[in-house]
Design a protein around this motif. Structure first.
Motif: not given
Length: 76
Positions: A25-53
């Protein structure tokens, strides 16, 4: 039912991919970024009644490395 799991490295764990993004981002001219943390998102299609547990168990056993990653769950 759907679940969305957001997985991020815990604070204090080095994030080389985030650092690479920050430098690019800095090389592209976006100098205002002090830090970046990268993560991931996982989407699940679940059967009805599946609990958060059950989704938490999935995260603990496979979807996240809980030694170095934290996660949040959104159900809809």
């Amino acid at each position: 039912m759907k679940a969305r799991v957001h997985v991020m490295l815990k604070n204090g764990v080095l994030d080389p991919q985030g650092e690479a993004v920050r430098h690019a981002l800095g090389a592209l001219g976006f100098d205002g970024v002090g830090g970046v943390r990268q993560g991931k998102v996982i989407e699940l299609d679940l059967a009805d009644g599946t609990t958060e547990e059950t989704v938490k168990a999935m995260c603990e056993k496979l979807l996240a490395n809980t030694v170095i990653e934290s996660y949040t769950i959104e159900l809809s």
